[in-house]
Design an enzyme around this catalytic site. Structure first.
Site, mmCIF file in Angstrom:
data_model
loop_
_atom_site.group_PDB
_atom_site.id
_atom_site.type_symbol
_atom_site.label_atom_id
_atom_site.label_comp_id
_atom_site.label_asym_id
_atom_site.label_seq_id
_atom_site.Cartn_x
_atom_site.Cartn_y
_atom_site.Cartn_z
ATOM 1 N N HIS A 1 -0.060 0.877 9.647
ATOM 2 C CA HIS A 1 -1.338 1.358 9.125
ATOM 3 C C HIS A 1 -2.214 1.869 10.260
ATOM 4 O O HIS A 1 -3.419 2.024 10.104
ATOM 5 C CB HIS A 1 -2.098 0.241 8.408
ATOM 6 C CG HIS A 1 -1.264 -0.528 7.452
ATOM 7 N ND1 HIS A 1 -0.550 -1.644 7.812
ATOM 8 C CD2 HIS A 1 -1.010 -0.310 6.149
ATOM 9 C CE1 HIS A 1 0.107 -2.091 6.743
ATOM 10 N NE2 HIS A 1 -0.148 -1.307 5.739
ATOM 11 N N LYS B 1 5.936 -7.744 2.299
ATOM 12 C CA LYS B 1 5.647 -7.531 3.715
ATOM 13 C C LYS B 1 4.485 -8.441 4.106
ATOM 14 O O LYS B 1 3.520 -8.602 3.345
ATOM 15 C CB LYS B 1 5.278 -6.059 3.986
ATOM 16 C CG LYS B 1 6.399 -5.084 3.638
ATOM 17 C CD LYS B 1 6.214 -3.680 4.226
ATOM 18 C CE LYS B 1 4.962 -2.954 3.836
ATOM 19 N NZ LYS B 1 4.784 -2.751 2.379
ATOM 20 N N GLY C 1 0.822 -1.202 0.000
ATOM 21 C CA GLY C 1 0.000 0.000 0.000
ATOM 22 C C GLY C 1 0.858 1.254 0.000
ATOM 23 O O GLY C 1 1.978 1.249 0.509
ATOM 24 N N SER C 2 0.331 2.337 -0.576
ATOM 25 C CA SER C 2 1.016 3.622 -0.482
ATOM 26 C C SER C 2 0.824 4.190 0.917
ATOM 27 O O SER C 2 0.051 3.672 1.713
ATOM 28 C CB SER C 2 0.459 4.582 -1.536
ATOM 29 O OG SER C 2 0.816 4.149 -2.829
ATOM 30 N N GLY C 3 1.536 5.261 1.206
ATOM 31 C CA GLY C 3 1.432 5.905 2.511
ATOM 32 C C GLY C 3 2.614 5.602 3.410
ATOM 33 O O GLY C 3 2.677 6.110 4.531
ATOM 34 N N HIS C 4 3.564 4.783 2.898
ATOM 35 C CA HIS C 4 4.755 4.431 3.679
ATOM 36 C C HIS C 4 6.024 5.041 3.078
ATOM 37 O O HIS C 4 7.129 4.583 3.371
ATOM 38 C CB HIS C 4 4.913 2.914 3.743
ATOM 39 C CG HIS C 4 3.703 2.188 4.197
ATOM 40 N ND1 HIS C 4 3.132 2.406 5.426
ATOM 41 C CD2 HIS C 4 2.920 1.254 3.585
ATOM 42 C CE1 HIS C 4 2.063 1.622 5.559
ATOM 43 N NE2 HIS C 4 1.909 0.926 4.453
ATOM 44 N N ASP D 1 -1.297 -8.486 0.668
ATOM 45 C CA ASP D 1 -0.044 -8.413 -0.092
ATOM 46 C C ASP D 1 0.433 -9.806 -0.478
ATOM 47 O O ASP D 1 0.787 -10.066 -1.638
ATOM 48 C CB ASP D 1 1.062 -7.733 0.736
ATOM 49 C CG ASP D 1 0.837 -6.237 0.921
ATOM 50 O OD1 ASP D 1 -0.321 -5.782 0.817
ATOM 51 O OD2 ASP D 1 1.823 -5.518 1.184
#
Lengths: 332, 332
Positions: free
Chosen positions: B219, B105, B54-57, B110
């Site tokens: 998250h 991860k 996911g994006s945001g990391h 995922d």
């Protein structure tokens, strides 16, 4: 106040101790008075490059100490100028006999204390030239400044003057290239939130949930105006407009673009900002030849960003691309 | 919600467009489906190294694409797994005929989607080996995970496996070194504030002004416990204890220490954290041979930090020190 600290009075010293422990191959830290020097200083025959200012803007300046950039950084307490003895001792510590360049952000206390340090080391025969950085187009005078504030261009000046010094150029030439950077760079920033100084414990200023401060300074000084929160693309236009008006860039000019986070802004958002900046500059007929996207000159835990543009020529490009090995900026 | 964005639905795409515009010499971006590949991919005879999530990391994973690290990154929407077709197309785009390593991860979505991608590319004869990263000692199972979560060790695995691939080693060896990193790394984090997902618009969870979440996920998943806010030194002890218990490090062992900011934590604070971590590890008889202090795997605008320790040997050290040229990690 939610911060990863111990006692507010100890933050700067403890962060310096952490810096020293984390980068033993790159730099050394002196605590009393506080300064950071590159591990191999002083270098005989090389111009020393020294900067400094209040803490709270990390990685500026301590994160830029190392081969190809700063020989020394003098961190004051948070948002407080370093004392003359800090600067004098750091200057002496990196003096290799070829003189020392002081890169000073234009804040009244910084300028004064660097000047006093210059007088102190003059007694030991150390030649110093100072270049004052004043690239912030937001305001003419401000809370801590007569004249424009020094902000993002400082990072670029430290890199480029550092490269010139590393090449073995004489003090007059290193200072000249630093002045060229300042003359050809302009910046402006916005804040979405205030920062909180550890020893104060509450936000420096209040901003409503739908407000932003346009033209913010890096200590939370007021900017040009308070505005309703805009979308990123509009914010870029609000920042780039005054910068380009003042810079006098012409179609075909090459620029370096710095999109800088103020400390609490995620990288994801900075790339959204860079996207619009890039397209806007292309629309203006400018060619973005180098860019830097990240948090390089911050204001503690402030959310927001600043934009800096530097007009490049062949010589500045070459010095920008030269190898640099510091904790915060590194390429080989 | 105060963010430097345009429409919440456009954040990931616009950030990718910004990334592409900012790093044209290093990487290329494909938007439909979304993936980032190094500029010179595919490299004939070289194992491809692909990660994603996911994006945001950010900078994970897109900021680690480049020579010496990832061949491709597949960014999903914010906190959302990339789709099988994203991963499959990225895998095919970097396949140089020597097979592809997937670094995944450990989150249920995922793992599943990378597996489905592997089945898709198998039809074209592309050999894939997956290594799942599960270094977070905070919890056994969590909101999005069966088994431990994958966090900070991912950055280290991407760097070290990337270096092994760059040397031209075969897929089995690149996968083996990646497994070695995961087996020898442990992490744990805390949050001082929640993050806010752009498309949600409000904080993921609530934390009181004097509270912190211990063992937080990237998250915003709950951790081990909620605690009153502690001083930085105590927080380091709360994180290092469980990590060291699980790692089984012995006196004289060499470790790499990563102090990671969660997105909104100033570098000044991360060095205060590193200071205590360093002294604590020395007290335990461990030798910190490499360190990384900064925001490398984040959780949008969350304030907080995580600690990762990796037991090093001569081979891991050599691969860690190998040159790397990516937007977020670079040395020559």
């Amino acid at each position: 106040m939610k911060k990863l600290i111990n006692h507010p009075d100890d933050v700067v010293r403890e962060a310096l101790e952490g810096l020293a422990a984390a980068h033993p191959d790159t730099l050394r830290v002196n605590l009393k008075p506080a300064y950071v020097v590159r591990a191999d200083a002083p270098l005989a025959g090389k111009v020393g490059v020294v900067s400094g200012g209040g803490s709270g803007h990390e990685p500026l300046h301590t994160g830029y100490v190392g081969k190809g950039m700063l020989d020394a950084a003098c961190p004051g307490q948070v948002f407080t100028s370093p004392t003359p003895d800090q600067v004098a001792e750091a200057t002496a510590a990196v003096n290799g006999g070829a003189g020392v360049l002081h890169i000073v952000k234009n804040y009244t206390g910084d300028v004064l204390n660097f000047e006093m340090a210059t007088e102190i080391v003059a007694e030991d025969g150390i030649e110093v030239t100072a270049v004052v950085i004043d690239d912030d187009v937001a305001v003419t005078d401000s809370l801590y400044t007569a004249g424009r504030r020094g902000v993002g261009a400082t990072v670029l000046a430290e890199k480029i003057a550092g490269a010139a010094a590393e090449e073995g150029r004489p003090l007059a030439q290193v200072a000249a290239v630093c002045r060229t950077v300042n003359a050809n760079a302009r910046s402006m920033g916005i804040a979405l939130t205030s920062c909180t100084v550890p020893q104060v414990g509450h936000p420096t200023f209040d901003l409503g949930e739908d407000e932003m401060e346009v033209g913010i300074g890096i200590h939370g000084e007021p900017g040009r105006s308070r505005s309703v929160l805009r979308q990123a693309d509009e914010i870029v236009e609000m920042l780039a407009g005054p910068i380009l008006d003042d810079l006098g860039a012409e179609t075909g000019d090459q620029v370096l673009a710095l999109v800088n986070g103020m400390g609490a802004t995620p990288l994801l958002e900075l790339y959204v900002v860079y996207r619009r900046l890039h397209s806007l500059l292309e629309e203006q007929g400018l060619r973005v030849v180098r860019r830097l996207v990240g948090s390089y000159i911050t204001s503690l835990d402030m959310a927001g960003c600043s934009v800096t543009l530097l007009k490049m020529d062949k010589e500045l490009l070459r010095l920008w691309d030269a190898p640099v090995f510091t904790p915060a900026l590194s390429w080989g």
